[in-house]
Design an enzyme around this catalytic site. Structure first.
Site, PDB file in Angstrom:
ATOM      1  N   TYR A  82       0.856  -1.183   0.000  1.00  0.00           N
ATOM      2  CA  TYR A  82       0.000   0.000   0.000  1.00  0.00           C
ATOM      3  C   TYR A  82       0.892   1.231   0.000  1.00  0.00           C
ATOM      4  CZ  TYR A  82      -3.538   3.388   1.606  1.00  0.00           C
ATOM      5  OH  TYR A  82      -4.391   4.463   1.728  1.00  0.00           O
TER       6      TYR A  82
ATOM      7  N   ASP B  11       9.268   2.859  -0.243  1.00  0.00           N
ATOM      8  CA  ASP B  11       8.212   3.498   0.534  1.00  0.00           C
ATOM      9  C   ASP B  11       8.391   3.057   1.980  1.00  0.00           C
ATOM     10  OD1 ASP B  11       5.991   4.339   1.860  1.00  0.00           O
ATOM     11  OD2 ASP B  11       4.543   3.591   0.394  1.00  0.00           O
TER      12      ASP B  11
ATOM     13  N   LYS C  24       4.083   8.675   8.922  1.00  0.00           N
ATOM     14  CA  LYS C  24       3.871   8.067  10.244  1.00  0.00           C
ATOM     15  C   LYS C  24       4.851   8.600  11.302  1.00  0.00           C
ATOM     16  CE  LYS C  24       1.049   4.550   8.376  1.00  0.00           C
ATOM     17  NZ  LYS C  24       1.103   3.761   7.173  1.00  0.00           N
TER      18      LYS C  24
HETATM   19  C1  LIG Z   1       0.393   4.321   5.857  1.00  0.00           C
HETATM   20  C2  LIG Z   1       1.143   4.141   4.601  1.00  0.00           C
HETATM   21  C3  LIG Z   1       0.988   5.018   3.516  1.00  0.00           C
HETATM   22  C4  LIG Z   1      -0.046   6.117   3.501  1.00  0.00           C
HETATM   23  O1  LIG Z   1       0.188   7.081   4.454  1.00  0.00           O
HETATM   24  P1  LIG Z   1      -1.036   8.063   4.881  1.00  0.00           P
HETATM   25  O2  LIG Z   1      -0.391   9.002   5.840  1.00  0.00           O
HETATM   26  O3  LIG Z   1      -2.084   7.169   5.459  1.00  0.00           O
HETATM   27  O4  LIG Z   1      -1.492   8.726   3.652  1.00  0.00           O
HETATM   28  C5  LIG Z   1       1.804   4.855   2.416  1.00  0.00           C
HETATM   29  N1  LIG Z   1       2.717   3.877   2.374  1.00  0.00           N
HETATM   30  C6  LIG Z   1       2.892   3.016   3.382  1.00  0.00           C
HETATM   31  C7  LIG Z   1       3.937   1.967   3.292  1.00  0.00           C
HETATM   32  C8  LIG Z   1       2.092   3.106   4.526  1.00  0.00           C
HETATM   33  O5  LIG Z   1       2.248   2.220   5.526  1.00  0.00           O
END
Ligand SMILES: *Cc1c(COP(=O)(O)O)cnc(C)c1O
Length: 427
Positions: free
Chosen positions: A144, A239, A267
């Site tokens: 994601y 990511d 995060k």
């Molecule tokens: C949580 C997450 C996102 C999205 O971040 P948001 O602050 O919810 O938009 C993107 N990539 C990874 C790997 C994530 O865990």
């Protein structure tokens, strides 16, 4: 447990907010429960609107690596707040946080702050397309990267939880430029690069996946990504929105000794406030406006409160020994849960990277999204509810990572394992 007040709040929320929540998985639908409304948090604990105390293993979905209301974060926030909330002009705090990031994650020579992980990944992909003049992107099933159109193909997190392949509203023409391959699928990746390599702008992945539940990459997989992106002139994007500052101070790239072209953060970098960031080599990052032509902006980007909370958090997580302690806590929990499941005669597979882990109800191994999906999600749902009954708050989906924070000690871990023993005997 009596969740009457939560139910009342949820009924009201549903009349005002789609599904009663501002992010889908929070609705707890996949575990057959109604959401517990929270009122306050302290260290490793949450207190619900019903007045029940939970040991929190969600940690706001990753940001709260220090637990709730850490004194350094609160102090940084209140001192920033006294000077004003937002200026829409540069402040020194932004450069201070950027410098902290670069020191901890050296591949990020330059950093652009945004407001979420979604924005970080979306902007990194735009930069990769702008810099290479190519359109195709490769991602991996079950990863994601937020909800930007190009990345919402075979995605993890809520998309995986709801079991949908993509989303209405994403134009087919755009989705067609995203190729999604199996995680850890070395042969599939080699094949794709052999036929498409010259059209690929970037390859983006979670370098330890967390959004299909925790899945660890094989060395061969990582090495192949590095080799073939370099060979074909595609950019490699890590990511690290979830893994950054969590699996090691410098994230998964430090753990695996890999220098990606671009990195996305989110995060933890906001310490609980809405922040994201992306960065990489100077020459690449200077293609971002106003230094270069690739446009990206934000009214509240670099917000002083968010920068202060992030900087305070990074200072704590970069203390010597911080991650060694987290590893111990994570190991104790992972081993405890695996043993509890085994003793209860439940087929399970615990995947863990430091302080993030998933207990999959399948014999395993779980190396990709299709293997994750062999899990018994009904059993997981019953387990989740039985744990909540016992005051242990887990992520309400089989396909999410559970987090321990620095505020979790052996007693919280042992209480969760004991609750799991009871819960597993019951389900
Ligand atoms: C949580 C997450 C996102 C999205 O971040 P948001 O602050 O919810 O938009 C993107 N990539 C990874 C790997 C994530 O865990």
């Amino acid at each position: 447990m009596n969740t009457r007040e939560s139910s009342r709040l949820f009924e009201n929320a549903k009349t005002l907010i789609p599904g009663g929540v501002n992010s889908p998985v929070r609705a707890c639908a996949s575990v057959g429960a109604a959401p517990v409304f929270m009122q306050s948090g302290d260290g490793p604990f949450l207190v619900s609107a019903d007045g029940d105390r939970y040991i929190d293993y969600v940690g706001s979905w990753g940001p709260l690596i220090l637990g709730h209301r850490h004194p350094s974060v609160l102090a940084a926030l209140s001192s920033a707040m006294e000077r004003g909330i937002s200026f829409g002009a540069p402040t020194e705090t932004e450069s201070m946080l950027a410098a902290l990031v670069r020191k901890t994650v050296p591949s990020m020579e330059m950093v652009r702050m945004v407001n979420s992980g979604t924005e970080a990944a979306m902007s990194a992909v735009r930069l990769a397309r702008g810099a290479t003049g190519r359109d195709v992107i490769i991602k991996f099933d079950g990863c994601y990267h937020g909800h930007a159109d190009s990345l919402l193909v075979a995605a993890g997190s809520g998309v995986a939880t709801l079991g949908i392949p993509g989303s209405p509203g994403v134009p087919r023409a755009l989705a067609e430029m995203t190729l999604s391959l199996p995680y850890n699928g070395v042969a599939e990746f080699k094949e794709a690069m052999a036929s498409l390599g010259a059209r690929v702008a970037c390859v983006i992945l979670e370098p330890v996946a967390g959004n299909m539940g925790v899945v660890v990459p094989s060395r061969d997989f990582l090495d192949t990504l590095v080799e073939l992106t370099a060979k074909h002139g595609a950019l490699l994007i890590f990511d690290e929105v979830m893994t950054g500052f969590r699996v090691a101070p410098g994230g998964a790239q430090e753990l695996f000794g890999i220098t990606p072209d671009l990195t996305c953060l989110g995060k933890i970098i906001g310490g609980g406030l809405p922040v994201g960031a992306y960065g990489g080599r100077r020459a690449l990052m200077e293609q971002i406006a106003p230094a270069g032509p690739v446009y990206q902006a934000g009214t509240l980007s670099g917000n002083p409160l968010a920068m202060a909370a992030g900087a305070a958090t990074l200072r704590e997580v970069t203390q010597p020994g911080f991650h060694a302690r987290l590893e111990e806590t994570g190991k104790r929990l992972g081993e405890g849960l695996a043993k509890a499941a085994k003793d209860a005669g439940k087929a399970c597979c615990v995947n863990r990277a430091g302080s993030m882990l998933t207990l999959f109800f399948t014999p395993g191994p779980v190396r990709n999204f299709s293997e994750a999906k062999t899990s018994d999600t009904k059993l997981f749902a019953a387990f989740w509810r039985a744990m909540a009954e016992r005051g242990v708050y887990l992520p309400p989906s089989q396909f999410e990572a559970l987090f321990v924070s620095a505020a979790h000690g052996a007693s919280e871990v042992d209480a969760a394992v004991e609750a799991a023993r009871e819960a597993l005997a019951e389900v």
